[in-house]
Design an enzyme around this catalytic site. Sequence first.
Site, PDB file in Angstrom:
ATOM      1  N   LEU A  32       0.819  -1.223   0.000  1.00 42.32           N
ATOM      2  CA  LEU A  32       0.000   0.000   0.000  1.00 42.32           C
ATOM      3  C   LEU A  32       0.846   1.264   0.000  1.00 42.32           C
ATOM      4  O   LEU A  32       1.932   1.316   0.576  1.00 42.32           O
ATOM      5  CB  LEU A  32      -0.920  -0.006   1.229  1.00 42.32           C
ATOM      6  CG  LEU A  32      -1.886  -1.198   1.326  1.00 42.32           C
ATOM      7  CD1 LEU A  32      -2.776  -1.050   2.561  1.00 42.32           C
ATOM      8  CD2 LEU A  32      -2.742  -1.343   0.069  1.00 42.32           C
ATOM      9  N   HIS A  36      -3.495   4.273  -2.473  1.00 43.08           N
ATOM     10  CA  HIS A  36      -4.474   3.367  -1.854  1.00 43.08           C
ATOM     11  C   HIS A  36      -5.148   4.058  -0.658  1.00 43.08           C
ATOM     12  O   HIS A  36      -6.362   3.964  -0.459  1.00 43.08           O
ATOM     13  CB  HIS A  36      -3.789   2.100  -1.326  1.00 43.08           C
ATOM     14  CG  HIS A  36      -3.173   1.226  -2.373  1.00 43.08           C
ATOM     15  ND1 HIS A  36      -1.819   1.041  -2.475  1.00 43.08           N
ATOM     16  CD2 HIS A  36      -3.724   0.468  -3.354  1.00 43.08           C
ATOM     17  CE1 HIS A  36      -1.561   0.192  -3.466  1.00 43.08           C
ATOM     18  NE2 HIS A  36      -2.689  -0.163  -4.025  1.00 43.08           N
ATOM     19  N   GLN A  60      -5.309 -12.417 -12.646  1.00 45.92           N
ATOM     20  CA  GLN A  60      -5.249 -11.204 -13.471  1.00 45.92           C
ATOM     21  C   GLN A  60      -3.846 -10.911 -13.969  1.00 45.92           C
ATOM     22  O   GLN A  60      -3.619  -9.907 -14.646  1.00 45.92           O
ATOM     23  CB  GLN A  60      -5.840 -10.000 -12.740  1.00 45.92           C
ATOM     24  CG  GLN A  60      -4.981  -9.443 -11.624  1.00 45.92           C
ATOM     25  CD  GLN A  60      -5.754  -8.397 -10.846  1.00 45.92           C
ATOM     26  OE1 GLN A  60      -6.754  -8.681 -10.186  1.00 45.92           O
ATOM     27  NE2 GLN A  60      -5.306  -7.154 -10.917  1.00 45.92           N
ATOM     28  N   GLU A 148      -8.441   6.104 -10.520  1.00 45.54           N
ATOM     29  CA  GLU A 148      -8.408   6.405 -11.957  1.00 45.54           C
ATOM     30  C   GLU A 148      -7.063   6.053 -12.584  1.00 45.54           C
ATOM     31  O   GLU A 148      -6.918   6.079 -13.795  1.00 45.54           O
ATOM     32  CB  GLU A 148      -8.737   7.887 -12.198  1.00 45.54           C
ATOM     33  CG  GLU A 148     -10.199   8.181 -11.943  1.00 45.54           C
ATOM     34  CD  GLU A 148     -10.596   9.612 -12.243  1.00 45.54           C
ATOM     35  OE1 GLU A 148      -9.698  10.484 -12.322  1.00 45.54           O
ATOM     36  OE2 GLU A 148     -11.802   9.859 -12.375  1.00 45.54           O
ATOM     37  N   GLN A 153      -9.923  -0.183 -16.000  1.00 44.44           N
ATOM     38  CA  GLN A 153     -10.480  -1.125 -15.011  1.00 44.44           C
ATOM     39  C   GLN A 153     -11.790  -0.581 -14.424  1.00 44.44           C
ATOM     40  O   GLN A 153     -12.771  -1.324 -14.259  1.00 44.44           O
ATOM     41  CB  GLN A 153      -9.442  -1.348 -13.909  1.00 44.44           C
ATOM     42  CG  GLN A 153      -9.941  -2.113 -12.708  1.00 44.44           C
ATOM     43  CD  GLN A 153      -8.812  -2.461 -11.753  1.00 44.44           C
ATOM     44  OE1 GLN A 153      -8.107  -3.428 -11.953  1.00 44.44           O
ATOM     45  NE2 GLN A 153      -8.623  -1.662 -10.720  1.00 44.44           N
TER      46      GLN A 153
END
Length: 279
Positions: A32, A36, A60, A148, A153
């Site tokens: 993190l 985040h 993924q 963003e 995604q």
Amino acid sequence: MLIFTEIKSLQQKIKSLKNGVTIGFVPTMGALHEGHLSLVGKAKKENDIVIVSIFVNPTQFDNADDLTNYPKTIEKDLSLLKSFSCDIVFTPTPEEIYADDIQSQSFDFDGLEFQMEGKFRAGHFNGVGTIVERLFKVVKPHKAYFGEKDFQQIQIIRKMVEKRKLTVQIIACPIHREKDGLAMSSRNMRLTKEQRAAAPFIYETIKKAKIQFGTKNASEVVKWVENEFQNHPILRLEYVEIADEDTLLPVETKNPTKKYRAFIAVFAGNVRLIDNISL
Ligand code: AMP
């Protein structure tokens, strides 16, 4: 702060919450940083409780080395989240999420999945759809927060929510950057000193592209960016694209009623960095 590794015990806790308590959810892959934490901060302001998941989702990753080398800093992550007054952290194992079948489902995102990242990371968005839908079903959040930084995604998750008629509200949060403009990313900690010093060039270039987009057409701007990277000693451009924010299709003729963004993916050694800017 409560930490759960099992779906069952997390769900028991969620079920025990009083009626009307709102849940804000922030899915992450850990390692993190302030980007985040900005999502966690927004979720705290807008909900009664905040749940953060930390799960490096194997399905993924299109590249096995990228998965192996993905930074893991769980102790530090937990202490950061605690100091940020996060209520619940969910840190499942791949087996807890996938049992013994670590595979993605196949999704139809109306073509959004074939643009940009989808062209270069085979199966990536099926992996994202699979894990995010799974986590939404476990956590049942009222609102879920996404950065963003991964703009494509967000659009794909919005499409999934619409198509699968999920009730969660998707909240997009702005990109957090280092002082020199580099978009914060867990992968930045894998950069060598030299690569780290070179990396702000990515944002500098798309900022200039934004200015050029005022007077030039998209293909001229794309060519200009490609040229800027052509002989770069450290950074290798994978793609740059100027696309419609809604359809993610490349812009052909500018339409003043539409919103556009420049999207870029660049390699520094074997570390892949992405960024984007609203035009
Ligand atoms: P990740 O752990 O990389 O999967 O990211 C988890 C969430 O944090 C995703 O919604 C990301 O888009 C978001 N995020 C990652 N980096 C940033 C950043 N620099 N600024 C804002 N959000 C970010």
